[in-house]
Design an enzyme around this catalytic site. Structure first.
Site, short mmCIF file in Angstrom:
data_model
loop_
_atom_site.label_atom_id
_atom_site.label_comp_id
_atom_site.label_asym_id
_atom_site.label_seq_id
_atom_site.Cartn_x
_atom_site.Cartn_y
_atom_site.Cartn_z
NE ARG A 1 -13.73 9.34 8.67
CZ ARG A 1 -12.77 8.90 7.88
NH1 ARG A 1 -11.98 7.93 8.30
NH2 ARG A 1 -12.58 9.43 6.70
CB ALA B 1 3.10 2.34 4.62
CG ASP C 1 -2.33 -11.01 6.99
OD1 ASP C 1 -3.20 -11.64 7.61
OD2 ASP C 1 -2.37 -10.83 5.76
NE ARG D 1 -8.18 6.93 9.96
CZ ARG D 1 -8.70 7.41 8.82
NH1 ARG D 1 -8.15 8.46 8.23
NH2 ARG D 1 -9.77 6.86 8.29
CE LYS E 1 -3.64 -10.42 2.57
NZ LYS E 1 -4.19 -10.59 3.93
N GLY F 1 0.84 -1.19 0.00
CA GLY F 1 0.00 0.00 0.00
C GLY F 1 0.87 1.24 0.00
N GLY G 1 -11.10 10.27 0.13
CA GLY G 1 -11.08 11.67 0.52
C GLY G 1 -9.82 12.43 0.17
CG HIS H 1 -16.37 5.73 6.68
ND1 HIS H 1 -17.53 6.32 6.21
CD2 HIS H 1 -15.36 6.51 6.27
CE1 HIS H 1 -17.20 7.41 5.53
NE2 HIS H 1 -15.89 7.55 5.55
CG HIS I 1 -13.02 3.38 7.37
ND1 HIS I 1 -13.01 3.06 6.02
CD2 HIS I 1 -12.38 4.58 7.48
CE1 HIS I 1 -12.38 4.02 5.35
NE2 HIS I 1 -11.98 4.94 6.20
CD GLU J 1 -6.02 0.47 8.63
OE1 GLU J 1 -7.08 0.17 9.21
OE2 GLU J 1 -5.92 0.54 7.38
CB ALA K 1 -7.87 6.11 0.55
CD GLU L 1 -11.89 14.21 4.33
OE1 GLU L 1 -11.95 13.77 3.18
OE2 GLU L 1 -11.21 13.70 5.24
#
Length: 535
Positions: free
Chosen positions: A288, A17, A221, A384, A36, A15, A49, A242, A349, A373, A47, A117
């Site tokens: 949220r 990161a 994992d 968050r 994976k 991802g 936003g 979410h 989420h 994450e 994602a 947001e």
């Protein structure tokens, strides 16, 4: 492919990161990226936003820090928050330099459009239309594919970390990570990858819940592997739901970006009445956790399967231009958001807790880093703040890459590492056990460890998860590994960590709300779980 591989840096996860980390390292290093599924299948691409950063002259680092601390419910680590926010502008510039096509202001080739947001006092969300994650993912993937020193292993899933004490039977302090065993799903063969430095960037664990906005691979994992290797985990009770995912049996909980509410979307009951003002003076722009609990409360009060999000009062051209992907996806399910409200429901989420790391992304285990994450950095606290997640990925991946270059890690010799031993296992003739246990975990986690909890529900869940954990471990010990079995094994570990963390918190705070202790305590601290020994 050989049964042994050697890397300067092994990155597990592709991802934002993992890709950022690989691209931030010099071209003379031999890097393996373990994916994976296929590149681009992870949570980053989902994602919508954007990325929160201090980019506007009316904004400031202090304001972004203050908003993050407020959303975090008193559990953010201020030093980590400031460390991250101070690096937000440089992180965005790095993405721009990589070629990410962020949306510009109308008529401008220089100024970028910023949206707002929930929980943010300023417009500070830089975005690429309403598909920011996909734009970042596709750009970074394209750049990775142009680097000869980065080797991508698609359809590979990590089995476990290789640690010095475990493989050589020693008890040295400190222990050290030497790489990982990785299952090649194409031929069901386990490969030994030795590495000077190993990075976990596997994402979160929201698939532990029945309803989630995450892709199927979000099974915790990396968190489970680090725990088994002896790393502490922190704040696993804080699971963000979410508030607004599309409610449709075939939509797989398609996420409706918070930016829709940021641009004027209104939450409504089935009769068209607004309700958020009864829960928070910020209304639809409340954080949220507040919005998700409000929707959950109203659904249970009314016995409703879903509520509604309505932005149809805005001009149709505005909606289509700001949210083209959301508009098209909703239309494919029969909902025209320019003309009518769309049905929404909360879904798991984001995992706010994770593997304990420092400001350089280092874990408790020498030679092992964690970013994204899967990591607990201290940024998120009890909740968050919207769009801080992609920012955290970029900032801490770059911190990890810098530390890897500064560290004296020594050579990695994969020939010293034992190969995976399958001599005492057989092929399973009862794979139904995996699917049954997978379904049971996700259902009782949703029912007992969801948006609203109680000690009674949590204790019931803990009893069941411990029985299942033993069943799964017995199965793992006797049969050859498969991707489904590995994910299930990790999922049950993460479920137990969430439940134990939730039971230890004798208050309601942020994303953790319990009927047993409905009020926050005056003094509070993070929840730290420490394994007694490597599992």
């Amino acid at each position: 492919m050989p049964s042994r591989l050697s890397a300067d840096v092994l990155v597990i996860g592709t991802g934002a990161a993992g890709l950022t980390l690989a691209l931030s390292l010099p071209r003379n290093l031999n890097i393996y990226l373990v994916c994976k599924g296929e590149l681009g299948w992870g949570s980053t691409a989902w994602a919508q936003g954007g990325v929160a950063a201090v980019l506007d002259k009316v904004d400031s680092v202090d304001d972004h820090v203050a908003d993050t601390l407020k959303a975090g419910g008193g559990l953010c680590e201020p030093k980590a928050v400031r460390h991250t926010v101070e690096r937000s502008a440089s992180a965005i510039q790095w993405l721009i330099d990589q070629g990410v096509p962020f949306t510009h202001e109308d008529g401008s080739e220089v100024d970028y459009h910023l949206t707002r947001e929930g929980g943010h006092r300023h417009r500070r969300i830089i975005h690429a239309a309403d598909a920011t994650g996909r734009a970042i993912s596709e750009t970074l993937i394209r750049n990775v594919q142009q680097r000869a020193n980065i080797h991508v292993l698609e359809q590979h899933i990590a089995v476990d970390l290789i640690t010095r004490n475990k493989v050589f039977g020693t008890s040295e302090t400190p222990d050290r990570c030497l790489g990982a065993y990785v299952l090649d799903q194409r031929n069901d063969r386990v490969v030994t990858i030795g590495a000077r430095s190993t990075v976990i960037a596997t994402g979160g664990a929201s698939k532990v819940y029945l309803f989630t906005s995450n892709p199927d691979g979000a099974t915790g994992d990396g968190i489970a592997m680090a725990w088994r290797a002896g790393c502490r985990v922190v704040n696993m009770e804080f699971n963000q739901f979410h508030p607004t995912c599309l409610y449709h049996p075939k939509a797989k909980s398609f996420l409706i970006s918070e930016a829709v509410r940021g641009e004027g979307g209104l939450l409504k009951l089935p009769n068209g009445e607004r309700f958020m003002h009864r829960f928070d003076k910020r209304g639809e722009l409340a954080p949220r956790d507040i919005v998700a609990r409000a929707i959950d409360h109203e659904m249970k009060r009314l016995g409703a399967d879903h509520l509604y999000l309505d932005i149809s009062h805005k001009p149709a051209d505005f909606i289509r231009s700001h949210f083209p992907n959301i508009y098209d996806r909703c239309l494919s399910f029969g909902y025209d958001m320019t003309l009518e409200p769309i049905p929404v429901v909360p879904a798991a989420h984001y995992t706010c807790g994770g593997i304990r790391t420092d400001l350089h992304a280092r874990t408790d285990l020498a030679g092992l880093y964690a970013a994204g994450e899967c990591a607990y950095t201290g940024l998120h606290g009890a909740n968050r703040l919207a769009s801080n997640s992609l920012l955290e990925c970029i900032v801490f991946a770059r911190m990890a890459s810098a530390d890897i270059l500064d560290s004296d890690t020594g050579p990695s010799d994969p020939d010293e590492l034992p190969l995976w031993d399958e001599s005492r296992v057989s092929d399973s003739d009862e794979k139904v056990v995996i699917s049954h246990n997978w379904d049971e975990i996700r259902r009782f986690m949703w029912d007992y460890v969801g948006i609203v909890r109680s000690d009674k529900r949590l204790e019931r869940a803990l009893r069941r998860v411990r029985l299942l954990k033993q069943e799964i471990q017995d199965y793992y010990a006797n049969f050859r590994v498969s991707a489904d079995l590995l994910e299930l094994r990790n999922l049950v570990v993460v479920a137990e960590l969430i439940i134990e963390s939730a039971l230890s918190r004798k208050e309601s705070r942020g994303l953790h709300y319990t009927r047993t202790y409905p009020e926050p305590q005056e003094q509070t601290e993070i929840t730290v779980l420490s394994p007694e020994r490597p599992h």
